[in-house]
Design a protein around this motif. Structure first.
Motif, PDB file in Angstrom:
ATOM      1  N   ASP A   1       0.867  -1.170   0.000  1.00  0.00           N
ATOM      2  CA  ASP A   1       0.000   0.000   0.000  1.00  0.00           C
ATOM      3  C   ASP A   1       0.905   1.221   0.000  1.00  0.00           C
ATOM      4  N   THR A   2       1.071   1.819  -1.195  1.00  0.00           N
ATOM      5  CA  THR A   2       2.046   2.911  -1.293  1.00  0.00           C
ATOM      6  C   THR A   2       1.534   4.197  -0.657  1.00  0.00           C
ATOM      7  N   ASP A   3       0.210   4.320  -0.470  1.00  0.00           N
ATOM      8  CA  ASP A   3      -0.294   5.513   0.222  1.00  0.00           C
ATOM      9  C   ASP A   3      -0.011   5.432   1.714  1.00  0.00           C
ATOM     10  N   ALA A   4      -0.375   4.288   2.299  1.00  0.00           N
ATOM     11  CA  ALA A   4      -0.269   4.164   3.752  1.00  0.00           C
ATOM     12  C   ALA A   4       1.099   3.664   4.192  1.00  0.00           C
ATOM     13  N   GLY A   5       1.910   3.138   3.244  1.00  0.00           N
ATOM     14  CA  GLY A   5       3.217   2.614   3.635  1.00  0.00           C
ATOM     15  C   GLY A   5       3.114   1.293   4.355  1.00  0.00           C
ATOM     16  N   LEU A   6       2.430   0.333   3.742  1.00  0.00           N
ATOM     17  CA  LEU A   6       2.236  -0.987   4.336  1.00  0.00           C
ATOM     18  C   LEU A   6       2.612  -2.064   3.334  1.00  0.00           C
ATOM     19  N   MET A   7       3.180  -3.148   3.831  1.00  0.00           N
ATOM     20  CA  MET A   7       3.547  -4.258   2.963  1.00  0.00           C
ATOM     21  C   MET A   7       3.024  -5.552   3.582  1.00  0.00           C
ATOM     22  N   THR A   8       2.315  -6.336   2.784  1.00  0.00           N
ATOM     23  CA  THR A   8       1.846  -7.634   3.246  1.00  0.00           C
ATOM     24  C   THR A   8       2.720  -8.709   2.617  1.00  0.00           C
ATOM     25  N   VAL A   9       3.357  -9.514   3.452  1.00  0.00           N
ATOM     26  CA  VAL A   9       4.293 -10.518   2.945  1.00  0.00           C
ATOM     27  C   VAL A   9       4.057 -11.874   3.590  1.00  0.00           C
ATOM     28  N   GLY A  10       4.414 -12.910   2.857  1.00  0.00           N
ATOM     29  CA  GLY A  10       4.417 -14.253   3.413  1.00  0.00           C
ATOM     30  C   GLY A  10       5.604 -14.428   4.342  1.00  0.00           C
ATOM     31  N   ALA A  11       5.458 -15.334   5.310  1.00  0.00           N
ATOM     32  CA  ALA A  11       6.494 -15.521   6.325  1.00  0.00           C
ATOM     33  C   ALA A  11       7.823 -15.949   5.724  1.00  0.00           C
ATOM     34  N   GLY A  12       7.783 -16.654   4.587  1.00  0.00           N
ATOM     35  CA  GLY A  12       9.009 -17.181   4.005  1.00  0.00           C
ATOM     36  C   GLY A  12       9.779 -16.180   3.173  1.00  0.00           C
ATOM     37  N   CYS A  13       9.273 -14.982   3.057  1.00  0.00           N
ATOM     38  CA  CYS A  13       9.938 -13.966   2.225  1.00  0.00           C
ATOM     39  C   CYS A  13      11.290 -13.604   2.838  1.00  0.00           C
TER      40      CYS A  13
END
Lengths: 451, 451
Positions: free
Chosen positions: B97-109
């Motif tokens: 989310d480039t507006d809010a500055g959030l990244m959703t990632v999988g644990a294995g990343c």
């Protein structure tokens, strides 16, 4: 006879039967009706708290914990048959480490007292809320209090380095180590913070202090619309990383009333739908005006007043701080404290205003919030008490639909129990109950709060 | 036959019997000997993780969870009879989310992949450790990883806004709400962070991103003594609140060796006992030099080199980053990662050096640390394996006496279990076990780690 048992622990002067409980222990600012407690106990140290809880655990005696009773959720008011445990005697500032910037305080210490002690030592306790004159450090930890400085310094959780708490069975958990880094097993303090006294009673804390600000810049900005408010926030965060210390958005319903209540009049030449109070803490007085000018040039900011004196600064904040008078003047008020993804808040306000106008006749909302934290406050004046359930359903259903939270800062307590499921899944609530049952198998601590 | 059951969940290509487990799953950088696992499973999504755990819970099958196996405590190596559950397939960057500055990632990343993705989106994932090329986001959350940017941005805990985890019985706990403020019941993510996989398996996270730095200033300073290092730190924090991003203190044993290992030679005219690498992230390039000059004038700083180019910056960091080569060159090494109140660290190093020289003949320590976080790293080269217990006792006893922690960043895992009681009380450990037993009654998750 419970009073006799407690008096043996804390002394006769600090154990009271039901008829000897002063009215202030039965009152909070929500106007709720307290039940009839079995008594009141005021322990003077952690060993007394432990002894009281050992007694209550053995007897199955429910306990309600009291800090400053300013929590807005009725969590601290006794219900029938509860023993009131007040931490007011455990209020000492026990130590300040001026080299490391650490303060050790008793749970009953009033926030303002702790703030002043930090300032006197050349430091700063970087959390502030309106109830600073009566809320306590322990209560703020138990509820993970927020406030106006969260944007820069985090919530109460981020201020706590060490914690001492007492479990329901009287076990003292002393995690007072003051290291920022300590990965030896579970970080137990995290379990107590925000658990509203249902997992243990916070008795003492080591708080992190911050250096004082080296400069402060304040501005009052009228922005074009909600999207512009979000855009301006993002620009300021990028132009001055880590320097933004407040970003308080006020909708016209709030700001208009605040102009009247503060006696300051409307400060802009034209009327605006959204006004934001911006504060930065920077050594560079020109960075904020420069950033605002760029945003004025492209229409994001419609008008802006930059504080040039301490008097300006105080004047600007008086608009925001008028909230106390505004809410105080409402005959019947429902104070909503919700959060949502920042991008969704503008639409949420528009939707709520329309639905409340249509479905709650005679109601009047005022909207403001720490939007950088995703936090929206909506104080709703109702025409009659009977409108409360319908108003709550409208607001909390909309918040759920927006992916938000029914309690951003205040917690659940008693007042929001019915809405917990709007923000937490069945599995999450079951996990909370499992932990609660493991740590307080008889459920004596703040029973009926949260769940 | 366990493999058949697992293959039915994850597909035959992702379930392996004991003889088909590739060697990399049995190895980590501690050089520890792995036991013989019953097999390996590589789930591809959270529902598969849940199904695997439901099966293991019913069967009483112990599970060891694997991220990048870089944790330094042997927590991820299988013991006899354990099923290896690797999260490597759940490595996607799912959303930014480039507006809010959030990244959703999988644990294995892998951390470096997440850092790069954040940078590509104009943001910054503000956590960094040496193992960035192989450690995973899930492992960093499970161990509450630290690193060189903790001073400004906090540990991994502070980067996590939302979390998804699976309990031992297969219950999925999805707390992926991305609000900074959400006080609706217990903050469950805090329970999983730093619990080293013993309370649940982290499967996905929403991480908070920060704006990129607007400027960076680096200096290499020789300070008069340890007290001067602490004094300089306090001054910089006050002169540039919130701008200090690294403060890496290197004792002469470390710095001297780093000069050789980096091939850069000794950068100062005279020899110094303590050298500190200072980094600030500020828009004002002159604030750091000015502050250093003041400290030079009063003797706190003996000499200072200020980076005037990116090349200087890299050169200065190469001294600090030589730690990998220095430790790699040690035949037998014990890497201590402890913390203590900042005021105590100087004396602790002096005492440890003296005692180790006396009682562990032929040993050689190199000392460095993120002292602003109270974190001291002491890598000790031993003359023989048999010295390990004596060296550990010397260091951990001294750390306990200083009120410190036997594990600042790395956690407990298997290697530090014997020392947990040096930093945690009987009551604290009992509370941890109570919570563990409530959430994983059969003790199948990472059994034998932490406790």
């Amino acid at each position: 006879m419970i009073v006799d048992a407690l008096a043996a622990i804390v002394g006769a002067g600090n154990a009271f039967g039901p008829d000897a409980v002063e009215p202030r222990y039965l009152d909070d600012e929500t106007g709720g009706e307290a039940g009839r407690p079995v008594g009141l106990v005021r322990p003077g140290n952690v060993d007394q708290v432990a002894a009281v809880l050992r007694y209550c655990h053995a007897a199955g005696q429910p306990v309600v914990v009291q800090g400053g009773r300013t929590g807005m959720t009725r969590g601290g008011l006794p219900r029938d048959g509860e023993l009131i445990l007040s931490l007011e005697r455990m209020a000492a500032i026990e130590a300040i480490d001026t080299d490391a910037g650490l303060m050790t305080v008793g749970a009953g210490c009033v926030l303002e007292v702790a703030q002043q002690a930090a300032a006197d030592a050349g430091w700063r306790l970087a959390v502030d809320i309106g109830a600073r004159g009566s809320c306590t450090v322990g209560g703020m930890i138990a509820t993970n209090a927020g406030g106006t400085q969260v944007l820069r310094y985090g919530m109460m959780r981020e201020q706590v380095l060490g914690l001492e708490a007492v479990l329901a069975d009287g076990t003292i958990i002393s995690s007072l180590g003051a290291m920022l880094k300590n990965n030896t097993g579970y970080d137990l303090k995290q379990f107590f913070i925000g658990s509203e006294g249902t997992l243990g009673i916070v008795t003492r804390a080591v708080l992190r202090l911050r250096p004082p600000a080296i400069g402060r810049q304040t501005a009052l900005c009228a922005v074009a619309d909600y999207a512009a408010a979000v855009r301006l926030l993002a620009r300021l965060e990028r132009a001055m990383p880590g320097q933004l210390s407040a970003y308080e958005l006020m909708w016209s319903d709030f700001f208009g009333a605040a102009c009247v209540a503060s006696g300051q009049g409307y400060p802009f030449d034209a009327a605006h739908e959204l006004v934001v109070l911006v504060e930065t803490e920077s050594g560079d007085d020109e960075a904020l005006p420069v950033a605002l000018e760029e945003s004025f040039a492209d229409g994001t900011v419609r008008d802006a007043l930059v504080a040039r004196s301490e008097r300006d600064h105080q004047r600007f904040w008086r608009f925001r701080d008028a909230v106390g008078e505004l809410v105080g003047a409402m005959a019947i008020v429902e104070p909503f404290d919700v959060s949502a993804p920042i991008g969704a808040i503008g639409g949420l306000v528009t939707e709520l205003r329309a639905r409340l106008a249509r479905e709650v006749p005679g109601s009047r909302p005022i909207c403001f919030g720490h939007i950088a934290d995703g936090n929206l406050h909506l104080a709703l004046e109702l025409a009659e008490e009977a409108q409360r359930p319908v108003a709550e359903a409208i607001v909390y259903d909309a918040v759920r639909a927006a992916g938000g939270s029914v309690s951003a800062e205040h917690g659940i307590g008693i007042l929001k129990r019915a809405w917990l499921g709007h923000s937490r899944s069945v599995a999450e609530i079951a996990m909370m109950r499992t932990i609660r049952a493991a740590l307080d198998p008889k459920g004596i601590l703040n029973r009926g709060r949260v769940f």
